[in-house]
Design a protein around this motif. Structure first.
Motif, PDB file in Angstrom:
ATOM      1  N   GLY A 121     -32.187 -40.755 -19.540  1.00  0.00           N
ATOM      2  CA  GLY A 121     -31.082 -40.231 -20.354  1.00  0.00           C
ATOM      3  C   GLY A 121     -30.792 -40.997 -21.630  1.00  0.00           C
ATOM      4  N   ALA A 122     -31.576 -42.046 -21.921  1.00  0.00           N
ATOM      5  CA  ALA A 122     -31.385 -42.796 -23.171  1.00  0.00           C
ATOM      6  C   ALA A 122     -32.522 -42.427 -24.125  1.00  0.00           C
ATOM      7  N   ILE A 218     -29.152 -51.301 -22.021  1.00  0.00           N
ATOM      8  CA  ILE A 218     -28.985 -50.203 -22.984  1.00  0.00           C
ATOM      9  C   ILE A 218     -28.256 -49.066 -22.273  1.00  0.00           C
ATOM     10  N   VAL A 219     -27.090 -48.730 -22.790  1.00  0.00           N
ATOM     11  CA  VAL A 219     -26.269 -47.696 -22.154  1.00  0.00           C
ATOM     12  C   VAL A 219     -26.396 -46.409 -22.965  1.00  0.00           C
ATOM     13  N   PRO A 220     -26.862 -45.313 -22.331  1.00  0.00           N
ATOM     14  CA  PRO A 220     -26.973 -44.065 -23.095  1.00  0.00           C
ATOM     15  C   PRO A 220     -25.611 -43.449 -23.387  1.00  0.00           C
ATOM     16  N   ILE A 221     -25.431 -42.974 -24.624  1.00  0.00           N
ATOM     17  CA  ILE A 221     -24.252 -42.193 -24.989  1.00  0.00           C
ATOM     18  C   ILE A 221     -24.810 -40.788 -25.178  1.00  0.00           C
ATOM     19  N   SER A 222     -24.871 -40.043 -24.104  1.00  0.00           N
ATOM     20  CA  SER A 222     -25.522 -38.740 -24.161  1.00  0.00           C
ATOM     21  C   SER A 222     -24.909 -37.840 -23.098  1.00  0.00           C
ATOM     22  N   HIS A 223     -25.330 -36.600 -23.110  1.00  0.00           N
ATOM     23  CA  HIS A 223     -24.805 -35.601 -22.183  1.00  0.00           C
ATOM     24  C   HIS A 223     -25.193 -35.983 -20.757  1.00  0.00           C
ATOM     25  N   GLU A 224     -24.206 -36.186 -19.888  1.00  0.00           N
ATOM     26  CA  GLU A 224     -24.517 -36.749 -18.563  1.00  0.00           C
ATOM     27  C   GLU A 224     -25.284 -35.772 -17.677  1.00  0.00           C
ATOM     28  N   PHE A 233     -29.955 -33.790 -23.085  1.00  0.00           N
ATOM     29  CA  PHE A 233     -29.016 -34.906 -23.190  1.00  0.00           C
ATOM     30  C   PHE A 233     -28.272 -34.904 -24.520  1.00  0.00           C
ATOM     31  N   TRP A 234     -28.603 -33.961 -25.390  1.00  0.00           N
ATOM     32  CA  TRP A 234     -28.001 -33.944 -26.720  1.00  0.00           C
ATOM     33  C   TRP A 234     -26.546 -33.508 -26.684  1.00  0.00           C
ATOM     34  N   PHE A 235     -25.750 -34.131 -27.558  1.00  0.00           N
ATOM     35  CA  PHE A 235     -24.431 -33.599 -27.878  1.00  0.00           C
ATOM     36  C   PHE A 235     -24.626 -32.666 -29.058  1.00  0.00           C
ATOM     37  N   LEU A 373     -27.503 -32.375 -33.628  1.00  0.00           N
ATOM     38  CA  LEU A 373     -27.767 -32.865 -32.280  1.00  0.00           C
ATOM     39  C   LEU A 373     -27.744 -34.390 -32.336  1.00  0.00           C
ATOM     40  N   LEU A 374     -26.806 -34.983 -31.580  1.00  0.00           N
ATOM     41  CA  LEU A 374     -26.622 -36.430 -31.616  1.00  0.00           C
ATOM     42  C   LEU A 374     -26.715 -37.040 -30.218  1.00  0.00           C
ATOM     43  N   THR A 375     -27.228 -38.255 -30.165  1.00  0.00           N
ATOM     44  CA  THR A 375     -27.058 -39.105 -28.985  1.00  0.00           C
ATOM     45  C   THR A 375     -26.990 -40.524 -29.546  1.00  0.00           C
ATOM     46  N   ALA A 376     -26.671 -41.468 -28.683  1.00  0.00           N
ATOM     47  CA  ALA A 376     -26.687 -42.860 -29.132  1.00  0.00           C
ATOM     48  C   ALA A 376     -27.055 -43.759 -27.967  1.00  0.00           C
ATOM     49  N   ASN A 377     -27.494 -44.965 -28.306  1.00  0.00           N
ATOM     50  CA  ASN A 377     -27.742 -46.006 -27.309  1.00  0.00           C
ATOM     51  C   ASN A 377     -26.859 -47.186 -27.654  1.00  0.00           C
ATOM     52  N   LEU A 378     -26.162 -47.698 -26.664  1.00  0.00           N
ATOM     53  CA  LEU A 378     -25.394 -48.922 -26.886  1.00  0.00           C
ATOM     54  C   LEU A 378     -26.237 -50.083 -26.366  1.00  0.00           C
ATOM     55  N   HIS A 379     -26.769 -50.882 -27.307  1.00  0.00           N
ATOM     56  CA  HIS A 379     -27.577 -52.055 -26.946  1.00  0.00           C
ATOM     57  C   HIS A 379     -26.603 -53.206 -26.689  1.00  0.00           C
TER      58      HIS A 379
END
Ligand SMILES: *[C@@H]1O[C@H](CO)[C@@H](O)[C@H](O)[C@H]1NC(C)=O
Ligand SMILES: *[C@@H]1O[C@H](CO)[C@@H](O)[C@H](O)[C@H]1NC(C)=O
Ligand SMILES: *[C@@H]1O[C@H](CO)[C@@H](O)[C@H](O)[C@H]1NC(C)=O
Ligand SMILES: *[C@@H]1O[C@H](CO)[C@@H](O)[C@H](O)[C@H]1NC(C)=O
Length: 599
Positions: A121-122, A218-224, A233-235, A373-379
């Motif tokens: 999911g990341a 790394i924490v995914p910021i994406s569609h759960e 997983f895209w927003f 279409l956005l996602t992010a990873n929190l490192h």
């Protein structure tokens, strides 16, 4: 009339760089066909990105694993293709480098599609396919993914999941995309990822400085619900007010965090960077849909618990079907195979998230239209010597960008302009076993997008200036330990003259000249040592014609000149490639820059 247009019209068949479809080919294709076959091309035909140095090192990897193999035929509205990962024995972590290789082919003509790859999911790659102009098109994307080591380590330990989304339809065009995803793991004395001699990292030199050593988590910021959702997983973001969020809990011993945002733009915003600014005249006349006419400014940004924490005006990555598709065959536009992601150092805000409770990270796009279409990873980097840390935000200066918008249109002609300027500054401290460190992030932005139309709508010019300077300063007891300065510029200019072939609304012959560039300068000063500097200049100049009907190119031609140059204290890598009418006529690579004639 433009002199070269005149020539082309008189002698279209004698011009060898022109691909006129044969009558049979034309009639066998459905109405919606965006492009005709290029008869001069012999299959198989390779597309390539001349602007990325090889990610491979020349050494053999310890192991290579084919992680996913899939044929994307009719995948519109389907969840991503996913597979459980199994890692071979005898190739244990840690690895000195990891390279992702995407090897793909299109069986036949197809539209260009945006795709992405996720580990649990990341997101690790946002990419575009080329626009296949002939059957048996193939291409490869290599990406150094060492900065995602934390994801791969967990993937191996837990037999996690690899997913890929590539929404394709074979209703109008028959092309099926086939993809192999392979991970190459290196151990031993490969040039370390943060070593400037490793050209693999030069593709995106900012990564080298911002990530240094890969994050611990790394924490995914994406569609759960990504695995089974038709949007993956895209927003999906449809307008400027829509800011989807994900709740994340970070370890209480985190001392550093960087949020990496992936984005792509579609439909009304597919070429946002050429959009004129809305005015009542344009809405009622001139064939601009009300949606497309809101100007060429966008900002991708993030929030934490509703508070703005930073943003970037995206680099205008040109998709293979945009402007003139013949410019982007066989070379792709800058960043199309490995679309740039945008880093926001959120360390100043860490103190607000060290309470062990969930916090909401939101992603938005200013001025956006359907859709992004956005996602992010929190490192996240954690302090192994501490169980919980303390920190606080001590400076928060985030005025709205100063934006001025002007538009003046008379009949089809006129001009519009969007100017944006701003400065923001955040600082916060985190006290860890490294000491009580204060991180200060300062960002200056200067942006201009101007659209001009003259000669009763037959000549248009788009000019964009996008400059951003980011400084990240780490200090201890008021003494600066490290200072990173990143200057990024993304100028773009597109000039198009067009003539109607018969009546209004009929096909138009467009002649286009353009250039765009990605320039990055990184200055790094650590522990009062001499600063290291690296510079990347990636530029493309293109010129050519296309017959446009209903927004799609039916036939045409393009010449593109690509120059990629990366330099730091120890290395210089340069590649130039010229294409004419779909054929590579010159290609030179120099690992030293000296043997290449100056450009
Ligand atoms: C992956 O593994 C999980 C649990 O072991 C299983 O439920 C799932 O069906 C597997 N997925 C695939 C695509 O094989
Ligand atoms: C994928 O891998 C298979 C097996 O190695 C190979 O036959 C096929 O040609 C590959 N496809 C692509 C698109 O690289
Ligand atoms: C992962 O898969 C391997 C091979 O199938 C198996 O031996 C191992 O027990 C699995 N590990 C986990 C954590 O499920
Ligand atoms: C860390 O430094 C900041 C200012 O530099 C100070 O306000 C704060 O109290 C310090 N924190 C600790 C735990 O010492």
């Amino acid at each position: 009339m433009h002199p070269s247009l005149f020539l082309l019209l008189l002698f279209p068949l004698s011009c060898t760089t022109f691909y006129l479809p044969t009558a049979a080919a034309a009639s066998s294709l459905p109405e919606s066909s965006p492009l005709q076959t290029m008869p001069a091309i012999s299959a198989p035909f390779e597309h390539l990105d001349p602007t990325l140095p090889p990610a491979f090192t020349g050494q053999s990897p310890k192991c290579s694993v084919l992680a996913l193999r899939h044929h994307f035929a009719h995948t519109l509205g389907s969840p991503p293709a996913s597979t459980n990962y199994t890692h071979p024995k005898g190739c244990p972590a840690p690895w000195t480098r990891i390279v992702l290789e995407l090897s793909a082919s299109a069986s036949d003509l197809q539209k260009d599609r945006v795709a992405a790859v996720w580990i649990d999911g990341a997101e690790i790659l946002r990419t575009s396919t080329p626009l296949p102009l002939a059957p048996d098109t193939y291409w490869r994307v290599e990406k150094d993914i060492t900065q995602y080591t934390a994801l791969l380590t967990r993937l191996v330990q837990t037999n996690g999941t690899i997913s890929m989304m590539l929404e394709n339809s074979i209703a109008a065009l028959p092309g099926i995309y086939s993809v192999n995803l392979t991970f190459h793991f290196y151990r031993g004395a490969v040039a370390a990822a943060h070593d400037a001699r490793s050209l693999g990292y030069a593709a995106h030199p900012t990564i080298k400085s911002l990530y240094r050593d890969p994050a611990d988590l790394i924490v995914p910021i994406s569609h759960e619900k990504g695995y089974c959702s038709s949007g993956g997983f895209w927003f999906r973001i449809d307008n400027a007010l829509h800011v989807p969020t994900a709740a994340v809990t970070i370890p209480r011993n985190a001392y550093r965090a960087v949020l990496e945002i992936f984005s792509s733009y579609h439909e009304a915003d597919k070429s946002w960077y050429t959009n004129p600014l809305r005015s009542s005249y344009l809405q009622d006349h001139a064939g601009f849909s009300a949606g497309a006419a809101n100007g060429g400014f966008r900002q991708v940004y993030a929030t934490i618990d509703g508070r703005f924490v930073g943003g970037h005006i995206p680099f205008a990555t040109i998709y293979p079907s945009s402007i003139n598709p013949y410019f982007w065959s066989p070379v792709t536009a800058i960043g199309a195979f490995d679309m740039p992601s945008y880093d926001i150092n959120v360390t100043p805000f860490l103190g607000l998230m060290l309470d062990g409770l969930p916090h909401k990270i939101g992603l938005g796009v200013r001025d956006s239209q359907p859709y992004w279409l956005l996602t992010a990873n929190l490192h996240v980097w954690v302090d192994a010597w501490s169980d919980s840390l303390e920190g606080d935000l001590v400076e928060y200066i985030a005025p709205e960008l100063k934006i001025s918008r002007q538009a003046g249109w008379m009949s089809e002609d006129g001009q519009s302009e969007v100017l944006a300027e701003g400065l923001m500054q955040f600082a916060g401290w985190v006290s860890s076993s490294n000491g009580n460190l204060t991180t200060r992030v300062i960002q200056k932005v200067k942006f201009k997008n101007q659209v001009q139309v003259h000669n009763r709508g037959t000549f248009s010019q788009v000019e964009m200036v996008n400059k951003e300077q980011t400084t990240v300063e780490v200090s201890k007891e008021r003494q600066v330990l490290e200072r990173l300065q990143l200057l990024r510029e993304g100028p773009l200019q597109v000039q198009t003259s067009s003539i109607n072939m018969n009546t209004m609304g009929g096909p138009r012959l467009e002649r286009t000249r353009m250039y765009h560039q990605l320039q990055e300068t990184v200055n790094l000063n650590r522990n009062q040592q001499a600063a290291t500097t690296s510079t990347l200049i990636d530029r493309q100049d293109a010129e050519g014609s296309a017959l446009m009907r209903g927004g799609s190119a039916e036939w045409g031609s393009g010449d593109t000149r690509s120059i990629y140059k990366y330099r730091d204290e120890r290395t210089c890598y340069q590649r130039t490639m010229n294409t004419k009418g779909g054929v590579i006529v010159a290609d030179s690579t120099s690992p030293s820059c000296s043997s290449v004639a100056d450009i």
